[in-house]
Design an enzyme around this catalytic site. Structure first.
Site, short mmCIF file in Angstrom:
data_model
loop_
_atom_site.label_atom_id
_atom_site.label_comp_id
_atom_site.label_asym_id
_atom_site.label_seq_id
_atom_site.Cartn_x
_atom_site.Cartn_y
_atom_site.Cartn_z
N HIS A 279 15.22 -3.60 -4.20
CA HIS A 279 15.99 -3.44 -5.65
C HIS A 279 16.73 -2.37 -6.02
O HIS A 279 16.72 -1.82 -7.02
CB HIS A 279 14.45 -3.56 -6.37
CG HIS A 279 13.54 -4.73 -6.50
ND1 HIS A 279 14.24 -5.86 -7.09
CD2 HIS A 279 12.63 -5.04 -6.00
CE1 HIS A 279 13.03 -6.78 -7.01
NE2 HIS A 279 12.23 -6.39 -6.37
N ASP B 261 8.29 -2.21 -4.88
CA ASP B 261 8.00 -3.15 -4.77
C ASP B 261 8.77 -4.14 -3.94
O ASP B 261 9.84 -3.99 -3.93
CB ASP B 261 7.85 -3.90 -6.08
CG ASP B 261 8.94 -4.09 -6.95
OD1 ASP B 261 9.83 -2.93 -6.84
OD2 ASP B 261 9.22 -4.91 -7.66
N GLU B 262 8.30 -5.25 -3.35
CA GLU B 262 9.13 -6.52 -2.70
C GLU B 262 10.04 -5.83 -1.64
O GLU B 262 10.93 -6.54 -1.53
CB GLU B 262 9.68 -7.08 -3.64
CG GLU B 262 8.66 -7.81 -4.81
CD GLU B 262 9.31 -8.95 -5.79
OE1 GLU B 262 8.72 -9.91 -6.00
OE2 GLU B 262 10.36 -8.51 -6.44
N LEU B 263 9.61 -4.96 -0.95
CA LEU B 263 10.37 -4.71 0.20
C LEU B 263 10.28 -5.61 1.63
O LEU B 263 9.24 -5.84 1.58
CB LEU B 263 10.03 -3.28 0.80
CG LEU B 263 10.92 -2.75 2.20
CD1 LEU B 263 12.52 -2.67 1.94
CD2 LEU B 263 10.51 -1.46 2.51
N GLU C 90 2.64 -2.12 -3.49
CA GLU C 90 2.87 -2.53 -2.27
C GLU C 90 2.98 -1.28 -1.44
O GLU C 90 2.67 -1.40 -0.22
CB GLU C 90 4.31 -3.37 -2.13
CG GLU C 90 4.18 -4.77 -2.61
CD GLU C 90 4.77 -4.82 -3.98
OE1 GLU C 90 4.46 -3.80 -4.95
OE2 GLU C 90 5.37 -5.87 -4.37
#
EC number: 3.2.1.52
Lengths: 587, 587
Positions: free
Chosen positions: A286, A352-354, A400
């Site tokens: 991100h 988040d969301e790697l 995460e």
């Protein structure tokens, strides 16, 4: 038959008794039925000393007295000048005249507001970690016209003054303001110390005026944390003087940049209202917008097909094993930390969301295997959090990092969850402090439909009818039903610092900001301030009891200039004098 | 490889070619790349005669010339004074300078706008039945600076002027306005003659200013019918001079009444903009608010449990076999018809969701059997529709009257469907004219969650997570995918006059009106004006092609003062110069 007659009589005599509609519900209170009027010359003292106030008074410095003085000015200005709340829409047709006091009878006036702060504010009161400031207060209004507001901290006094504003109605003549609740005694304190709103300013940008208006409404609601998700792969709207190219190239347009002065203004505005504004610069994923100015630090920027590399276009992540990234972050944090530290105790590092596939495109890694990436991420996070600590702040991270990547983090670090109760359970078991933003309840952006495009044919058919990933819309009723500590042991629950509602802005911009947040964030506030359980009954709070208060609170917010959405038909709030049962569905 | 190079070259050379983003898409057009500037002294003629115009010019009478004159004034005022649209948010970061013409080079100016109306307006042009007015137009802009706008009716000229306003950008210097599309030729005509918005003013009331603003935006969108669902069981906000008690007792509050002057102002405002405003007084159900003033005419008003008697609280229906009701309706229509007839060809008589159980409570009937009720309803509807015809108007009815109750209705009567394609099929097979408002696509209020209250326990568990009956939210993509004539024969399709998007206002009030309607109603407009099928390809229109135009159109509406909601991330519209592919999901 006798019982029926009695209940009818009770009904008749109570039908126009106003509800004490304070939102969020105070811990405990007693109230009477006497009317007292408020005038503009209320004598206000602060620790025994006369406190002058004028409408629009702004604090000159973040001292306790200045903050209280400005809060008194705002509270009285709200009641007398801005809100001017005549509650006809909470009463049956034509019943306002039976609700309002007769202004031609002798009025009893409120004479004094005595504010007592029982302890000196520590410096941390103005940028507290969770639990560092005592937000409790006690407010009494005697039939003699004396108001007493006592709290251990200036923040507690701010909270009490917000409650105070909710006690008054304007008479429909337009020239009298009254509270019908004297004698009144309220004792109040929050259940959770962290009560926040997350605002994403990267997918759409919001003017400083929108953010300040949001802080105002947050303060009215006793929310105390504004988490600005200030950058993302979409744009970098934050001026960094040490690296001006970041915003020059990464903002959508030069007029959509938060300058250092803007940031200072926003954070300071929050301090004066008991709302700690803290920033998130999300990484290592991100962060694609950095590629607009530093392409060598980023992998997979706007890579296609995006879903191989990230959750939504454009992708973009830091190279995980890159000395350039280290230098960049050293410079960034050296610039930013000293500027935010005076106003906030936290800095959110994202996480988040790697997507492991990003590193397939990284010439220094060329792998998506956890065994390769995990140690690199551990080092990345260690250094990142240390930069925050070196700045005197406490790091926050998305869940995460510890849960999906097994990265070891410090016990000081607060973990924000979004994937739900199992994550909260796991993290608190591990001994981590948690802030909950369960997307099934507290993501305010959900349910608006897809913003992605689908070509006719396979994509159209696969994604029809174009719902978004987290729909349906989270109504206030659903938001209100969520308890962040459900299913936890007492020890685990003690680690839950609170929660945040989230405003991710894929399809939200200044045109709709108010109605997305309000009054739904208020529903979360009551869970976070007052608790999901009603202490009077030991049961979950009921929406039958809550709705009339939320309807009133929403009307007050609208009068104060917030475009809060309606939550029920106007008929429902009027038909039974807004008792919540006119539009009850009985199974 | 060669193909790739070519496509790159094409890409480079076309990257800053502006899209002709007219919304709804015109029937056909050709355009060039020459820039022409607009100045405030454009010479305007109407049928060869000079037409003076000043900003803010309002028509004095509903004559063709006055209407055109005011529309020219509005169109130029929109471009030059109100919209001032600089399209940086449709272009990649920093690319505005490559998009805008160089104002320091010699400018070519638009010199004249020649408006030619090829036929005289019939009186019906100002209150047409579907198909009675020709809305087609032809618009050309020559590189010599001459603009020609030709239409058979003044309404066609209005439509052409709306297209005209969408051709211009303001230069970022703030002092030049230009169109980059000369030479341009547009031929345009609507596919469906009835393109509407239904606004419910009974569950929540809307000020006249909100309704006028909505009419403005409708006119910009080439919508031509505003259906005001003006009364319901919740409230009666319409002044009826012959029975003033109706609004005095039935409105929520005296300030929430449409006076006769308000109604006249609203309808007249619509006429001047080619938007026919017509009223619905829903009956025999959805009429409970009459009980506030005439309780003897109504059964089941606010009966409990409501779901035994109606779809939502409060219930309330006319007694079906009652001479008092007949007299009441005689008086009502004698009062109302002469006032609305000068401005509208239609009157909507309602007829949805009649619950047979209501008549169980009617002392004159005491039955819920169809054999008993159907003949009574047939008589009721016969008389009701005749009152409309006697007033010189054409009745509309909801689909339940002919389909659920087998009531025979006149062939003049237009049937509005909401239950979907099977209803449209049945009714057109029966030879009825139909307006489609399929709730699965075109109900704009859906997906906001429940507004009913549920007590803890069984009701809470049954209705958790508190979705509303017609969720999820209908996104513009879903709205755009709906073809009201899908599955019909050509003869059946010819009976579909068009459609309406519906704004039922259980949880919608002035705070959110704009963002509920816009830009989603625009998506329906393109189906209704341009057709679901793209004539160029013979295929369904693609959201990839539509999104950039809708993004631009939404930005223009925002600049004009409408709080239209965002439909995608700002990054998506900027990243590929708003071509619609940057945020395409490819399967």
């Amino acid at each position: 038959m006798f019982a029926r007659l009695v209940s009818c009589a009770v009904l008749l005599s109570t039908v126009l008794q106003p509800v004490l509609a304070v939102w969020p519900a105070p811990k405990s209170y007693t109230k009477g039925n006497s009317v007292l009027y408020l005038h503009q010359n209320l004598q206000v003292t602060y620790n025994g000393e006369a406190l002058t106030y004028t409408y629009g008074y702004s604090p000159r410095a973040p001292t306790s007295k200045e903050i209280v003085q400005a809060a008194v000015s705002r509270a009285l200005g709200t009641i007398l000048n801005e809100e001017k709340f005549v509650p006809w829409m909470l009463l049956n047709r034509g019943q306002l005249k039976n609700f309002e006091p007769d202004v031609h009878k002798g009025q009893k006036w409120l004479s004094s507001l005595k504010i007592v702060q029982t302890a000196e504010d520590k410096p941390s009161a103005f940028k507290p970690l969770a639990g560092e400031v005592d937000e409790s207060y006690k407010l009494t209004i005697g039939t003699d016209g004396d108001i007493k507001l006592t709290a251990a901290s200036s923040v507690g006094i701010l909270r009490g003054l917000e409650t105070f504003t909710q006690l008054f109605f304007m008479h429909s003549s337009g020239t009298f303001w009254y509270t019908p609740f004297a004698p009144l005694s309220i004792e109040d304190a929050p259940k959770f110390p962290h009560r926040g709103v997350l605002l994403d300013t990267s997918r759409h940008w919001f003017p400083v005026s929108d953010i300040k208006r949001t802080i105002d409404a947050m303060a009215w609601n006793k929310l105390n944390r504004l988490h600005i998700h200030v950058t993302d792969s979409q744009s970098w709207p934050l001026e960094i003087p040490a690296m001006p190219e970041l915003a020059q190239k990464g903002a959508y347009t030069p007029s959509q940049i938060y300058t250092t002065a803007d940031l200072d203004e926003i954070q300071r505005y929050g301090v004066y209202r008991g709302v700690e504004v803290y920033l998130e610069i999300d990484m290592p994923s991100h962060i694609g917008s950095v590629a607009e100015s530093h392409p060598e630090l980023i992998v997979a920027y706007d890579a296609h097909p995006y879903h191989w590399y990230c959750a939504q276009p454009p992708c973009g992540a830091f190279k995980l094993n890159n000395t350039g990234v280290d230098k960049f972050l050293d410079t960034l944090f050296a610039d930013l930390m000293p500027r935010v530290a005076p106003y906030s105790a936290y800095f959110h590092t994202g996480g988040d969301e790697l997507n492991a596939n990003d590193s397939m495109l990284d010439e220094g890694i060329r792998s998506n295997r956890s065994e390769v990436l995990q140690p690199l991420l551990q080092k990345f996070v260690d250094k990142l959090h240390q930069r925050v600590r070196n700045g005197g702040l406490t790091p926050l991270t998305w869940e995460e990092i510890p849960l999906d990547w097994n990265v070891t983090i410090g016990k000081d670090t607060v973990v924000q969850t979004w994937l739900g109760a199992p994550s909260v359970k796991k993290l608190t078991r591990m001994g981590h402090k948690v802030i909950d933003s369960n997307y099934n309840f507290w993501y305010l952006d959900c349910g608006r439909g897809q913003w992605l495009n689908f070509a006719n044919g396979a994509a159209f058919r696969t994604f029809y009818p174009f719902n978004d990933w987290c729909g349906p819309t989270k109504s206030w009723r659903l938001i209100y039903s969520h308890d962040p500590t459900a299913g936890l042991t007492e020890a685990e629950a003690a680690l839950v610092l609170g929660g945040e509602v989230a405003v991710w802005t894929e399809t939200i911009d200044p045109q709709t900001l108010d109605s997305i947040i309000w009054p739904r964030a208020s529903a979360a506030v009551e869970v976070l301030w007052s608790g999901r359980t009603d202490p009077a009954t030991g049961q979950n709070r009921s929406m039958i009891e809550a709705q009339p208060r939320l309807v009133e609170w929403r009307e007050r917010m609208v009068n104060r200039g917030i475009r809060a959405a309606a939550i029920t038909q106007q008929w429902c709030s009027m038909a039974d004098d807004n008792k919540g049962t006119a539009c009850e569905h009985v199974v």
